[in-house]
Scaffold this motif. Structure first.
Motif, PDB file in Angstrom:
ATOM      1  N   GLY A  22      71.803  78.891  39.755  1.00  0.00           N
ATOM      2  CA  GLY A  22      72.114  77.667  40.783  1.00  0.00           C
ATOM      3  C   GLY A  22      73.310  77.997  41.472  1.00  0.00           C
ATOM      4  O   GLY A  22      73.437  77.403  42.357  1.00  0.00           O
ATOM      5  N   LYS A  23      74.216  79.114  40.782  1.00  0.00           N
ATOM      6  CA  LYS A  23      75.422  79.370  41.634  1.00  0.00           C
ATOM      7  C   LYS A  23      75.494  80.530  42.870  1.00  0.00           C
ATOM      8  O   LYS A  23      76.531  80.632  43.428  1.00  0.00           O
ATOM      9  CB  LYS A  23      76.694  79.756  40.721  1.00  0.00           C
ATOM     10  N   LEU A  24      74.107  81.008  42.586  1.00  0.00           N
ATOM     11  CA  LEU A  24      74.124  82.200  43.640  1.00  0.00           C
ATOM     12  C   LEU A  24      74.156  81.621  44.903  1.00  0.00           C
ATOM     13  O   LEU A  24      73.633  80.486  45.426  1.00  0.00           O
ATOM     14  CB  LEU A  24      72.901  82.797  43.425  1.00  0.00           C
ATOM     15  N   VAL A  27      72.250  83.939  50.477  1.00  0.00           N
ATOM     16  CA  VAL A  27      71.999  85.209  51.033  1.00  0.00           C
ATOM     17  C   VAL A  27      71.526  85.880  49.852  1.00  0.00           C
ATOM     18  O   VAL A  27      70.585  86.546  50.087  1.00  0.00           O
ATOM     19  CB  VAL A  27      73.181  85.831  51.544  1.00  0.00           C
ATOM     20  N   ALA A  28      72.309  85.980  48.554  1.00  0.00           N
ATOM     21  CA  ALA A  28      71.585  86.642  47.490  1.00  0.00           C
ATOM     22  C   ALA A  28      70.370  86.198  46.898  1.00  0.00           C
ATOM     23  O   ALA A  28      69.736  86.999  46.561  1.00  0.00           O
ATOM     24  CB  ALA A  28      72.830  86.365  46.146  1.00  0.00           C
ATOM     25  N   ALA A  32      65.444  90.799  47.003  1.00  0.00           N
ATOM     26  CA  ALA A  32      64.890  91.261  45.952  1.00  0.00           C
ATOM     27  C   ALA A  32      65.162  92.738  45.833  1.00  0.00           C
ATOM     28  O   ALA A  32      65.735  93.142  47.059  1.00  0.00           O
ATOM     29  CB  ALA A  32      63.479  90.918  45.967  1.00  0.00           C
ATOM     30  N   PRO A  33      64.801  93.323  44.656  1.00  0.00           N
ATOM     31  CA  PRO A  33      65.071  94.754  44.625  1.00  0.00           C
ATOM     32  C   PRO A  33      64.161  95.628  45.532  1.00  0.00           C
ATOM     33  O   PRO A  33      63.083  94.822  46.202  1.00  0.00           O
ATOM     34  CB  PRO A  33      64.490  95.099  43.144  1.00  0.00           C
ATOM     35  N   THR A 146      71.359  89.816  58.117  1.00  0.00           N
ATOM     36  CA  THR A 146      71.250  88.473  57.603  1.00  0.00           C
ATOM     37  C   THR A 146      72.687  88.331  57.035  1.00  0.00           C
ATOM     38  O   THR A 146      72.913  87.020  57.011  1.00  0.00           O
ATOM     39  CB  THR A 146      70.139  88.529  56.802  1.00  0.00           C
ATOM     40  N   MET A 147      73.223  89.099  56.207  1.00  0.00           N
ATOM     41  CA  MET A 147      74.238  88.858  55.397  1.00  0.00           C
ATOM     42  C   MET A 147      75.649  88.419  56.568  1.00  0.00           C
ATOM     43  O   MET A 147      76.406  87.445  56.020  1.00  0.00           O
ATOM     44  CB  MET A 147      74.791  89.779  54.483  1.00  0.00           C
TER      45      MET A 147
END
Length: 423
Positions: A22-24, A27-28, A32-33, A146-147
């Motif tokens: 929930g803290k991510l 963007v993160a 996905a890998p 995107t970042m």
């Protein structure tokens, strides 16, 4: 076995994991890998021959390994900036492209081309800026954009020759367009953009006052008398181009992480500042070895071309012998973008899964390089069906690896080049 790892469902997580998730950042949560990383792990578990990842499985040149060992033994092990790299790059740019580069102001040494590209994006892209990319496209570019808060806008190259449609390109530019990304020689197709195509891109950049950010890591790996031309050499383009490249592909040292950006002084300074904030310094002993590498004689680069062209030809022969359609032979890089056999009813992902299980060879499904939903002209599902019909094969492998892979693929010939789907 999964080729694409989906994010874990919240219900399957423990309370501490759910709290952390929930803290991510937003963007993160989007990332996905990498499918290529997942395939590599799968290949390791299955002891499969890895034709997926773009790294050589043969030794780096002895003279640069010796230089790295010498640097370590000489205690070049702390933070370091080797100005000689900048001086040598400026010399090479003048000799090869006729460009005047100030080694004191116009070059930033980074931790590989990946960081150089990311720092370039962070240096020039603000939230809401649009960045034009060519589809199919190497996946890292979109992530960096995107970042930075930018918006990727994809222009599809037309198969099977992966040609650039000037009208499509011009329609992709708007008042919000800040930059265009150009990768030539191109991953995954092996396309080398022609002079005429570069002129179209340069015209668009001039008309819309946009930057070009290039990825030129395969600049020395071109075939059949094709020549790499940097778009920075076109009239009016050096002052609006950021060139990124690295040692990795030319010298078979993808793990050394020595790359650079070459740009007008203000952009190069911004890239250096971002690089320092993120990683501070590229690996010191490998910077010393980079200087030795960049001073390699011209014979080294000619041998590199010849050897990779032979590997390309062997790989084309291998794949066509088991039914693959190679309508476009790579003009550069060390990748083949091959179309599945006509009689193969599997998708690219299904094919790769079965190839690993039945032949012990791993390649990359092509769909990971396409971005249909983001394409400007929103093609129909029927028109973009080709996006599920390609695989990418890395032929930057030893002769022994390619020979063994040929034997493995040969085992599929009785099935017409297409493995049977096992449920």
């Amino acid at each position: 076995m999964l080729l694409y790892q989906k994010p874990t469902h919240p219900a399957a997580l423990g309370s501490r994991e759910r709290a952390m998730e929930g803290k991510l950042s937003s963007v993160a949560k989007k990332f996905a890998p990498s499918p290529i990383q997942e395939l590599s792990h799968l290949a390791q578990r299955c002891n499969a021959i890895n034709l997926a990842e773009g790294f050589p499985d043969f030794p780096a040149p002895p003279h640069i390994k010796d230089a790295a060992v010498s640097a370590i033994n000489s205690d070049f092990n702390q933070y370091r900036h080797v100005q000689g790299i900048c001086d040598q790059l400026a010399f090479i740019m003048k000799r090869t492209h006729g460009l005047n580069v100030d080694p004191l102001t116009d070059v930033a040494i980074c931790c590989g081309q990946t960081e150089a590209f990311a720092a370039a994006i962070f240096a020039v892209i603000d939230r809401g800026d649009e960045v034009v990319l060519f589809d199919p496209c190497y996946e890292t570019y979109e992530g960096c954009i995107t970042m930075a808060g930018g918006i990727p806008v994809y222009v599809a190259l037309d198969p099977p020759q992966w040609t650039l449609d000037p009208d499509k390109l011009m329609k992709s530019f708007t008042s919000k367009t800040k930059a265009i990304v150009l990768n030539s020689p191109h991953n995954p197709t092996g396309k080398v953009f022609s002079r005429e195509e570069l002129e179209v891109i340069a015209e668009a950049c001039g008309k819309w006052d946009c930057l070009a950010i290039t990825d030129e890591v395969y600049e020395y790996i071109t075939f059949n008398n094709q020549k790499h031309v940097s778009i920075a050499t076109l009239p009016g383009m050096q002052e609006r181009t950021i060139i990124t490249s690295s040692l990795s592909k030319t010298f078979s040292v993808t793990g050394w992480r020595i790359g650079w950006a070459i740009a007008p002084a203000s952009a190069a300074s911004a890239i250096r500042n971002i690089h320092v904030k993120i990683t501070d310094s590229a690996p010191a002993p490998f910077q010393e070895a980079a200087l030795t590498a960049l001073r390699s004689p011209s014979e080294y680069f000619e041998t590199l071309r010849r050897e990779y062209q032979l590997k390309r030809d062997v790989s084309v022969k291998l794949l066509t012998s088991v039914g693959f359609r190679i309508q476009f032979q790579p003009q550069g890089s060390f990748f083949l973008f091959a179309e599945l056999p006509k009689n193969c009813l599997l998708s690219d992902v299904e094919y790769v899964k079965e190839l690993i299980k039945q032949a012990g060879v791993v390649v990359v499904p092509g769909r990971g390089f396409f971005h249909t939903e983001s394409s400007l002209d929103q093609p129909s599902e029927e028109n973009c069906s080709y996006q599920k019909r390609y695989i990418r094969v890395a032929f930057c492998k030893s002769d022994a690896t390619l020979t063994t892979a040929a034997q493995k693929f040969g085992e599929l010939m009785n099935a017409g080049g297409c493995p049977k789907l096992h449920y």
